[in-house]
Design an enzyme around this catalytic site. Structure first.
Site, PDB file in Angstrom:
ATOM      1  N   ASP A  76       0.822  -1.209   0.000  1.00 26.14           N
ATOM      2  CA  ASP A  76       0.000   0.000   0.000  1.00 26.14           C
ATOM      3  C   ASP A  76       0.857   1.261   0.000  1.00 26.14           C
ATOM      4  O   ASP A  76       2.030   1.249   0.376  1.00 26.14           O
ATOM      5  CB  ASP A  76      -0.956   0.022   1.192  1.00 26.14           C
ATOM      6  N   GLU A 138       0.075  -1.360   5.598  1.00 24.74           N
ATOM      7  CA  GLU A 138       1.133  -0.977   6.539  1.00 24.74           C
ATOM      8  C   GLU A 138       0.980   0.475   6.958  1.00 24.74           C
ATOM      9  O   GLU A 138       1.235   0.839   8.119  1.00 24.74           O
ATOM     10  CB  GLU A 138       2.506  -1.197   5.892  1.00 24.74           C
TER      11      GLU A 138
END
Length: 388
Positions: A76, A138
């Site tokens: 991400d 994350e």
């Protein structure tokens, strides 16, 4: 440009093209990673999140045995909203030896290098496994790794080392503090300010809660671990936001406190949580004793354990031997490294690009950094061919 570096650039261009902002799905990118690793001969698992819109990927090259190393990165990226990009952030472009695009250094550059190296790893006689762990979310609390690591533990997967490829300019990082964020919500009972005993003042109890946090913050200074190299060397608490109330003549019906803790060691996190939970329970009982409609609820925004520096760290020693680096540093930013440390493996953070470029407009990673990363990965592959 070497063929391996050219392959890395091609893969990175593909990965940047997936707009994997944490609020959106990463499934298309994970499917592309799985296809490339399967083509290289890896054993691949795609592990869907509970919501089904996200997934982690775990793959292995080499023997099915304990030991080896995990190469880990998150899929991400942070949003580009309100950032002044000079070009489309999800279309990679090269200029003056730099590759630009959202996630270029944080941390699709490292993932691209791992994928480019996968066929090279597969062609070698690996004596120990090389694992790939690519996670979701994350940037919003390490949610993917928090799911993945317990799954690996439950399956008895026990790597000896883990390399987290966050952007460090290829410096070896052996420690960082944890980061735990909370929101405490105080529900009071409204009334006229002239008769405060007829209501339950949420702001008053929020102040008592914050006062206890400040006491704990001072207590943490006396718990500083011997030889701590962090700055400051002790665990810290920060009160980030206090909100509540309606007007000076109204008993505050609601208040919120948002706070964070950055523990140096897990024991400090446990110390604070135990103390504030006990204090909250006492305050909650007082509020409900005055009116059953009142009370306190705490929301966990995120709990990410730190990476504790270890005297003996095989991952640090391996990366140092391969890069020629002398020593290892600590950083203030958090990563998924501490979660992998809970697996019992030795962990370091080391990857291409600078954290100074992460999260900014016109994010980039240099070709020189990617080339250095590829050399490191090649050295890791050589070591995994040696007997354990």
């Amino acid at each position: 440009m070497t063929p391996l570096l050219a392959r890395t650039e091609t893969v990175l261009a593909e990965l940047i093209g997936y707009p994997t902002v944490s609020s959106d799905s990463n499934l298309a990118m994970i499917a592309a990673l799985a296809e490339r690793l399967e083509d290289a001969g890896a054993r691949v698992e795609v592990l869907a999140s509970a919501c089904g819109a996200k997934a982690n990927l775990f793959a292995t090259l080499g023997p099915d045995r304990d030991g080896g190393i995990v190469l880990s990165g998150h899929s991400d990226v942070v949003p580009v909203t309100d950032q002044n990009w000079s070009r489309d952030p999800f279309v990679m472009h090269r200029e003056a030896g730099r590759l630009y695009g959202r996630g270029a250094c944080d941390m699709k550059g490292f993932i691209a290098a791992c994928l480019a190296m996968a066929p090279e790893f597969a062609a070698r006689d690996l004596r120990r496994p090389i694992h790939f762990a690519f996670t979701h979310d994350e940037e919003v609390g390490c949610l993917g790794a928090r799911d993945l690591v317990p799954q690996l533990a439950a399956r008895g997967i026990r790597p000896a080392m883990a390399l987290i490829g966050e952007p460090t300019m290829m410096r070896i990082i052996e420690g960082h503090k944890g980061c735990c964020e909370y929101r405490a919500v105080f529900q009071g009972v409204e009334g006229h300010g002239s008769a405060p005993d007829l209501g339950v003042n949420a702001a008053e109890y929020a102040v008592r809660y914050v006062s206890r946090l400040l006491e704990l913050n001072e207590a943490l200074k006396a718990r500083v671990p011997a030889g701590s190299r962090f700055d400051p060397p002790w665990s810290t608490i920060n009160i980030g936001r206090i909100a509540g109330g309606v007007a000076t003549n109204v008993i505050a019906p609601r208040a919120e406190v948002e706070w964070e803790m950055r523990p140096v060691v897990q024991a400090d996190q446990d110390f604070v949580k135990d103390a504030i939970t006990a204090h909250e329970a006492a305050l909650d009982a007082q509020m409900r004793g005055r009116d059953p409609r009142a009370g306190i609820t705490t929301q966990v925004i995120g709990e990410v354990c730190g990476l504790e520096p270890m005297e003996h760290n095989a991952a640090r020693d391996l990366i140092a031997a391969l890069t020629g680096e002398n020593g290892a540093d600590l950083v203030p930013f958090g990563t998924e490294a501490g979660l992998f440390q809970t697996l019992g493996c030795d962990v370091v953070v080391c990857g291409p690009g600078s954290i100074d470029q992460a999260h900014k407009a016109d994010e980039y990673v240099s070709l020189t950094q990617l080339e250095t990363c590829l050399a490191l990965l090649g050295g890791i592959g050589d070591k995994m061919c040696e007997p354990a």
